[in-house]
Design a protein around this motif. Structure first.
Motif, mmCIF file in Angstrom:
data_model
loop_
_atom_site.group_PDB
_atom_site.id
_atom_site.type_symbol
_atom_site.label_atom_id
_atom_site.label_comp_id
_atom_site.label_asym_id
_atom_site.label_seq_id
_atom_site.Cartn_x
_atom_site.Cartn_y
_atom_site.Cartn_z
ATOM 1 N N UNK A 265 -12.419 32.557 11.614
ATOM 2 C CA UNK A 265 -10.991 32.819 11.427
ATOM 3 C C UNK A 265 -10.286 32.964 12.772
ATOM 4 N N UNK A 266 -10.954 33.542 13.740
ATOM 5 C CA UNK A 266 -10.358 33.690 15.069
ATOM 6 C C UNK A 266 -10.340 32.362 15.825
ATOM 7 N N UNK A 267 -11.337 31.524 15.539
ATOM 8 C CA UNK A 267 -11.474 30.275 16.295
ATOM 9 C C UNK A 267 -10.658 29.126 15.718
ATOM 10 N N UNK A 268 -10.549 29.055 14.385
ATOM 11 C CA UNK A 268 -9.838 27.940 13.742
ATOM 12 C C UNK A 268 -8.366 28.318 13.609
ATOM 13 N N UNK A 269 -7.562 27.858 14.540
ATOM 14 C CA UNK A 269 -6.156 28.271 14.588
ATOM 15 C C UNK A 269 -5.216 27.307 13.863
ATOM 16 N N UNK A 270 -5.645 26.069 13.659
ATOM 17 C CA UNK A 270 -4.754 25.095 13.029
ATOM 18 C C UNK A 270 -4.478 25.473 11.582
ATOM 19 N N UNK A 271 -3.198 25.644 11.267
ATOM 20 C CA UNK A 271 -2.737 25.994 9.916
ATOM 21 C C UNK A 271 -3.327 27.318 9.418
ATOM 22 N N UNK A 283 -9.604 40.455 3.644
ATOM 23 C CA UNK A 283 -8.388 39.985 4.302
ATOM 24 C C UNK A 283 -7.365 39.627 3.223
ATOM 25 N N UNK A 284 -6.143 40.148 3.383
ATOM 26 C CA UNK A 284 -5.085 39.945 2.392
ATOM 27 C C UNK A 284 -4.048 38.972 2.946
ATOM 28 N N UNK A 285 -3.598 38.061 2.084
ATOM 29 C CA UNK A 285 -2.631 37.037 2.486
ATOM 30 C C UNK A 285 -1.520 36.915 1.457
ATOM 31 N N UNK A 286 -0.331 36.661 1.923
ATOM 32 C CA UNK A 286 0.822 36.304 1.096
ATOM 33 C C UNK A 286 1.270 34.943 1.604
ATOM 34 N N UNK A 287 0.698 33.871 1.005
ATOM 35 C CA UNK A 287 0.773 32.546 1.649
ATOM 36 C C UNK A 287 0.704 31.454 0.579
ATOM 37 N N UNK A 288 1.199 30.232 0.870
ATOM 38 C CA UNK A 288 1.091 29.132 -0.104
ATOM 39 C C UNK A 288 -0.366 28.855 -0.482
ATOM 40 N N UNK A 289 -0.627 28.706 -1.777
ATOM 41 C CA UNK A 289 -1.990 28.540 -2.259
ATOM 42 C C UNK A 289 -2.645 27.271 -1.725
ATOM 43 N N UNK A 290 -1.870 26.187 -1.658
ATOM 44 C CA UNK A 290 -2.445 24.932 -1.179
ATOM 45 C C UNK A 290 -2.945 25.068 0.249
ATOM 46 N N UNK A 291 -2.179 25.757 1.090
ATOM 47 C CA UNK A 291 -2.601 25.912 2.477
ATOM 48 C C UNK A 291 -3.830 26.806 2.576
ATOM 49 N N UNK A 292 -3.894 27.866 1.763
ATOM 50 C CA UNK A 292 -5.079 28.719 1.747
ATOM 51 C C UNK A 292 -6.316 27.921 1.329
#
Length: 328
Positions: A265-271, A283-292
């Protein structure tokens, strides 16, 4: 009229130009990078800006030098040109050897090169002039370089945004030359990809969409106008700040990361999605499902989706069908 020119570029400059050509999808029929087509477009779309910026830089340096009473205007002009050529366009600042490149031009690009040959080469070669132009282009942030390469599209989109006019276009990703009719709201850069996206409302699908501008074709400003919808505008503004490349429905997600998952997660920064909060290994996210979905597909067993069930099922199926194919 078609003519060929041999120019010399450093390996670093050539490599970076190839990277831009690949990112902006200048390809031949065999899908290889079409560097020649890219450079022709760069020359046509950037020449006026480069000439203006170069002249402005030289004039500003001359002005500063002329304010020194001990320097004449003639000496100021000489020193200004020397400063630009020695410290700003210096070849020794570039790494690696030069390599030859054959540039084939025609039409508008041919006319621009003739203008350069006839008017801009008093103390330099055409190859050097183009090398300086390309390096100046590469010094600009990539999102701005995209606006140079796709200058016509940007101008049409900007006009449609200003006048609240409906845009029509096709895309390189639709595959069927389908025409979209959209109400444009925002142009926003993606920090990870360094590309720009048009966030808009699709009139036919009746929903928000986002399109990478470098993939738009046949952009046309129609005569139809639209009234700005405050709710859509606010929604797209929020998406533009967080994830301009995805305007899908936002979900509340929980993902469990093991120590290797945290490293990824720290290394893969793209998107990479923004974290709302962290509780231990959750880890909690409020984010578009497709991108997740697209992001965490790369993690394997190092990231396990806990919620929502729809996202968990999509990733589970992704690995299930992949394993089935590999097991044949």
């Amino acid at each position: 009229m078609t003519e060929k020119y041999k120019i010399y570029l450093s390996e670093d400059t050539k490599s970076r130009l190839i990277n831009d050509a690949e990112l902006f999808e200048f390809t031949k029929n065999d899908e290889s990078v079409n560097l020649n087509a890219f450079l022709k477009t760069l020359i046509v779309n950037y020449f006026d800006q480069y000439r203006h910026d170069s002249e402005a830089l030289l004039a500003n340096i001359m002005q500063d030098l002329s304010e020194l009473s001990s320097i004449s205007k003639k000496d100021a002009a000489f020193l200004a040109d020397k400063i630009v050529s020695t410290y700003i366009k210096a070849d020794h600042l570039q790494r690696g050897k030069n390599s030859a490149l054959t540039l084939t031009v025609s039409g508008s690009s041919y006319e621009i090169l003739k203008i350069i040959e006839n008017n801009m080469l008093a103390e330099t070669s055409l190859s050097q002039y183009l090398k300086d132009m390309f390096n100046a282009y590469l010094s600009i942030p990539r999102s701005e370089r995209e606006s140079i390469i796709f200058k016509d599209s940007y101008e049409d989109i900007s006009r449609a945004l200003k006048e609240h006019r409906v845009l029509s276009f096709t895309t390189t990703t639709s595959g069927d030359n389908k025409a979209y009719y959209v109400e444009p709201y925002i142009i926003a850069p993606s920090k990870e990809e360094q590309c720009n996206y048009l966030l808009c409302f699709d009139r036919r699908a009746k929903k928000p969409r986002t399109f990478r501008i470098s993939r738009l074709r046949s952009v046309f400003v129609t005569s139809d106008t639209f009234a700005v919808n405050p709710d859509i505008q606010e929604e797209l503004r929020e998406k533009a700040l967080r994830s301009p490349h995805s305007v899908g429905l936002t979900v509340q997600a929980v993902v469990r990361l093991n120590p290797y998952g945290v490293r990824k997660f720290k290394a893969i920064t793209k998107n990479r999605p923004l974290v709302s909060k962290i509780e231990g290994d959750l880890y909690y996210f409020d984010w578009p499902e497709l991108q997740l979905e697209e992001y965490f597909k790369r993690f394997g067993r190092d990231a396990i989706v806990i919620e929502p069930e729809s996202l968990k099922e999509k990733i589970r199926k992704f690995y299930y069908y992949g394993l089935r194919e590999y097991s044949r």
